[in-house]
Design a protein around this motif. Sequence first.
Motif, PDB file in Angstrom:
ATOM      1  N   ILE A  10      -0.553   5.869  12.279  1.00  0.00           N
ATOM      2  CA  ILE A  10      -0.448   5.830  10.817  1.00  0.00           C
ATOM      3  C   ILE A  10      -1.100   4.565  10.275  1.00  0.00           C
ATOM      4  O   ILE A  10      -1.813   4.596   9.262  1.00  0.00           O
ATOM      5  N   PHE A  11      -0.868   3.432  10.962  1.00  0.00           N
ATOM      6  CA  PHE A  11      -1.471   2.168  10.534  1.00  0.00           C
ATOM      7  C   PHE A  11      -2.993   2.273  10.551  1.00  0.00           C
ATOM      8  O   PHE A  11      -3.672   1.800   9.620  1.00  0.00           O
ATOM      9  N   SER A  12      -3.539   2.874  11.582  1.00  0.00           N
ATOM     10  CA  SER A  12      -4.993   2.990  11.707  1.00  0.00           C
ATOM     11  C   SER A  12      -5.576   3.781  10.539  1.00  0.00           C
ATOM     12  O   SER A  12      -6.615   3.398   9.971  1.00  0.00           O
ATOM     13  N   LEU A  13      -4.923   4.863  10.161  1.00  0.00           N
ATOM     14  CA  LEU A  13      -5.401   5.673   9.032  1.00  0.00           C
ATOM     15  C   LEU A  13      -5.324   4.886   7.728  1.00  0.00           C
ATOM     16  O   LEU A  13      -6.251   4.902   6.918  1.00  0.00           O
ATOM     17  N   ALA A  14      -4.198   4.183   7.522  1.00  0.00           N
ATOM     18  CA  ALA A  14      -4.034   3.380   6.300  1.00  0.00           C
ATOM     19  C   ALA A  14      -5.034   2.228   6.272  1.00  0.00           C
ATOM     20  O   ALA A  14      -5.532   1.856   5.201  1.00  0.00           O
ATOM     21  N   ASN A  15      -5.341   1.683   7.435  1.00  0.00           N
ATOM     22  CA  ASN A  15      -6.288   0.574   7.527  1.00  0.00           C
ATOM     23  C   ASN A  15      -7.695   1.023   7.123  1.00  0.00           C
ATOM     24  O   ASN A  15      -8.404   0.307   6.398  1.00  0.00           O
ATOM     25  N   GLU A  16      -8.078   2.209   7.568  1.00  0.00           N
ATOM     26  CA  GLU A  16      -9.397   2.729   7.205  1.00  0.00           C
ATOM     27  C   GLU A  16      -9.489   2.980   5.700  1.00  0.00           C
ATOM     28  O   GLU A  16     -10.528   2.712   5.075  1.00  0.00           O
ATOM     29  N   LEU A  17      -8.407   3.477   5.115  1.00  0.00           N
ATOM     30  CA  LEU A  17      -8.398   3.700   3.670  1.00  0.00           C
ATOM     31  C   LEU A  17      -8.447   2.375   2.905  1.00  0.00           C
ATOM     32  O   LEU A  17      -9.133   2.250   1.887  1.00  0.00           O
ATOM     33  N   ALA A  18      -7.701   1.375   3.386  1.00  0.00           N
ATOM     34  CA  ALA A  18      -7.697   0.061   2.729  1.00  0.00           C
ATOM     35  C   ALA A  18      -9.090  -0.567   2.762  1.00  0.00           C
ATOM     36  O   ALA A  18      -9.499  -1.226   1.798  1.00  0.00           O
ATOM     37  N   LEU A  19      -9.815  -0.356   3.837  1.00  0.00           N
ATOM     38  CA  LEU A  19     -11.185  -0.872   3.932  1.00  0.00           C
ATOM     39  C   LEU A  19     -12.089  -0.273   2.858  1.00  0.00           C
ATOM     40  O   LEU A  19     -13.049  -0.903   2.416  1.00  0.00           O
ATOM     41  N   LYS A  20     -11.751   0.933   2.419  1.00  0.00           N
ATOM     42  CA  LYS A  20     -12.543   1.615   1.393  1.00  0.00           C
ATOM     43  C   LYS A  20     -11.944   1.436   0.000  1.00  0.00           C
ATOM     44  O   LYS A  20     -12.412   2.058  -0.958  1.00  0.00           O
ATOM     45  N   GLY A  21     -10.894   0.614  -0.107  1.00  0.00           N
ATOM     46  CA  GLY A  21     -10.257   0.391  -1.395  1.00  0.00           C
ATOM     47  C   GLY A  21      -9.241   1.447  -1.764  1.00  0.00           C
ATOM     48  O   GLY A  21      -8.838   1.550  -2.931  1.00  0.00           O
ATOM     49  N   GLY A  22      -8.807   2.252  -0.777  1.00  0.00           N
ATOM     50  CA  GLY A  22      -7.845   3.311  -1.037  1.00  0.00           C
ATOM     51  C   GLY A  22      -6.474   3.000  -0.477  1.00  0.00           C
ATOM     52  O   GLY A  22      -6.239   1.951   0.123  1.00  0.00           O
ATOM     53  N   THR A  23      -5.548   3.944  -0.668  1.00  0.00           N
ATOM     54  CA  THR A  23      -4.166   3.790  -0.224  1.00  0.00           C
ATOM     55  C   THR A  23      -3.683   5.083   0.407  1.00  0.00           C
ATOM     56  O   THR A  23      -3.931   6.171  -0.133  1.00  0.00           O
ATOM     57  N   LEU A  24      -2.991   4.969   1.534  1.00  0.00           N
ATOM     58  CA  LEU A  24      -2.385   6.132   2.171  1.00  0.00           C
ATOM     59  C   LEU A  24      -1.089   6.459   1.438  1.00  0.00           C
ATOM     60  O   LEU A  24      -0.138   5.676   1.458  1.00  0.00           O
ATOM     61  N   SER A  25      -1.058   7.604   0.782  1.00  0.00           N
ATOM     62  CA  SER A  25       0.126   7.978   0.017  1.00  0.00           C
ATOM     63  C   SER A  25       1.180   8.595   0.931  1.00  0.00           C
ATOM     64  O   SER A  25       0.879   9.050   2.041  1.00  0.00           O
ATOM     65  N   SER A  26       2.419   8.630   0.448  1.00  0.00           N
ATOM     66  CA  SER A  26       3.508   9.235   1.214  1.00  0.00           C
ATOM     67  C   SER A  26       3.251  10.723   1.428  1.00  0.00           C
ATOM     68  O   SER A  26       3.596  11.275   2.475  1.00  0.00           O
ATOM     69  N   ALA A  27       2.648  11.360   0.425  1.00  0.00           N
ATOM     70  CA  ALA A  27       2.337  12.785   0.537  1.00  0.00           C
ATOM     71  C   ALA A  27       1.338  13.046   1.659  1.00  0.00           C
ATOM     72  O   ALA A  27       1.383  14.082   2.327  1.00  0.00           O
ATOM     73  N   GLU A  28       0.424  12.101   1.887  1.00  0.00           N
ATOM     74  CA  GLU A  28      -0.554  12.229   2.970  1.00  0.00           C
ATOM     75  C   GLU A  28       0.050  11.821   4.305  1.00  0.00           C
ATOM     76  O   GLU A  28      -0.317  12.347   5.360  1.00  0.00           O
ATOM     77  N   GLU A  29       0.975  10.879   4.267  1.00  0.00           N
ATOM     78  CA  GLU A  29       1.543  10.319   5.490  1.00  0.00           C
ATOM     79  C   GLU A  29       2.455  11.297   6.216  1.00  0.00           C
ATOM     80  O   GLU A  29       2.401  11.408   7.449  1.00  0.00           O
ATOM     81  N   MET A  30       3.308  12.007   5.475  1.00  0.00           N
ATOM     82  CA  MET A  30       4.305  12.873   6.105  1.00  0.00           C
ATOM     83  C   MET A  30       3.688  13.993   6.939  1.00  0.00           C
ATOM     84  O   MET A  30       4.123  14.212   8.089  1.00  0.00           O
ATOM     85  N   PRO A  31       2.677  14.745   6.446  1.00  0.00           N
ATOM     86  CA  PRO A  31       2.081  15.781   7.295  1.00  0.00           C
ATOM     87  C   PRO A  31       1.475  15.220   8.583  1.00  0.00           C
ATOM     88  O   PRO A  31       1.541  15.850   9.636  1.00  0.00           O
ATOM     89  N   ILE A  32       0.883  14.030   8.489  1.00  0.00           N
ATOM     90  CA  ILE A  32       0.299  13.395   9.684  1.00  0.00           C
ATOM     91  C   ILE A  32       1.402  13.051  10.665  1.00  0.00           C
ATOM     92  O   ILE A  32       1.282  13.307  11.872  1.00  0.00           O
ATOM     93  N   PHE A  33       2.504  12.473  10.155  1.00  0.00           N
ATOM     94  CA  PHE A  33       3.601  12.056  11.037  1.00  0.00           C
ATOM     95  C   PHE A  33       4.217  13.247  11.769  1.00  0.00           C
ATOM     96  O   PHE A  33       4.563  13.148  12.938  1.00  0.00           O
ATOM     97  N   THR A  34       4.367  14.369  11.059  1.00  0.00           N
ATOM     98  CA  THR A  34       4.993  15.544  11.693  1.00  0.00           C
ATOM     99  C   THR A  34       4.141  16.134  12.791  1.00  0.00           C
ATOM    100  O   THR A  34       4.651  16.853  13.657  1.00  0.00           O
ATOM    101  N   GLN A  35       2.833  15.836  12.785  1.00  0.00           N
ATOM    102  CA  GLN A  35       1.945  16.350  13.834  1.00  0.00           C
ATOM    103  C   GLN A  35       1.870  15.440  15.048  1.00  0.00           C
ATOM    104  O   GLN A  35       1.321  15.823  16.081  1.00  0.00           O
TER     105      GLN A  35
END
Length: 231
Positions: free
Chosen positions: A202-227
């Motif tokens: 999860i950190f790696s995905l959020a880190n890539e988004l932060a590099l692009k000026g974005g944010t990993l939302s909770s709505a995006e995080e939960m489906p990833i976590f369940t997989q």
Amino acid sequence: MLDVHPPHHAVHAWRDFFIHIATIVVGLLIAIGLEQTVEHIHHHSQANEIEESLHRESIANRALVQRDFATIDEAHRLIRLNMASIMAATGAPGKATFHLSPYMQYTYVIPPTDTGWLALRDDDLLGIVPPSIAKGYSKLEAIRSVVVAANNNVMQSRQVVQALLHLRDDSAQLSPEELERLLLAFSQLDQALTEMRNGLTIFSLANELALKGGTLSSAEEMPIFTQLPQQ
């Protein structure tokens, strides 16, 4: 009859006075404007330095996380090899024997760093960076705290395993009861490493988004976590 004219020097004095006041006001306005311009340039430069620092740290964390993945995967392999060896020993007739496969060095996982974020937050500089940058790295720091907590769980689980291994001079001397406890401890350590790996994903995905000026939302995080694998 003589004409009497009022003196002109008073009029000149008032005019000079207002000119003097106007000069002071204009000077103050210029000084304030220059100060604000200098402050704006300083903040702009400071914001650029902070963004560059965050960017460099994210790039370094990207490589660090990949190394952590490899370390954890090897730890899983060795721990499960030991678990299989314990189950084989306890399932064999007669005295149970178990020979340890070295595993411990692969359970030392280094969490991502957050020096740049801490400098930004603790120096009260959040207001000078773009809101998207502040939001992205704030989310990243929250996920990092989960990774750090998971790493603490790994360390505690490793201590339990090591304490059981130190019951005997040789792991082959462990009793069946002690081996059962060791099997459970290895299982808990394996689970703790899985949880840390999931956090790093999860950190790696959020880190890539932060590099692009974005944010990993909770709505995006939960489906990833369940997989992600839970054990």
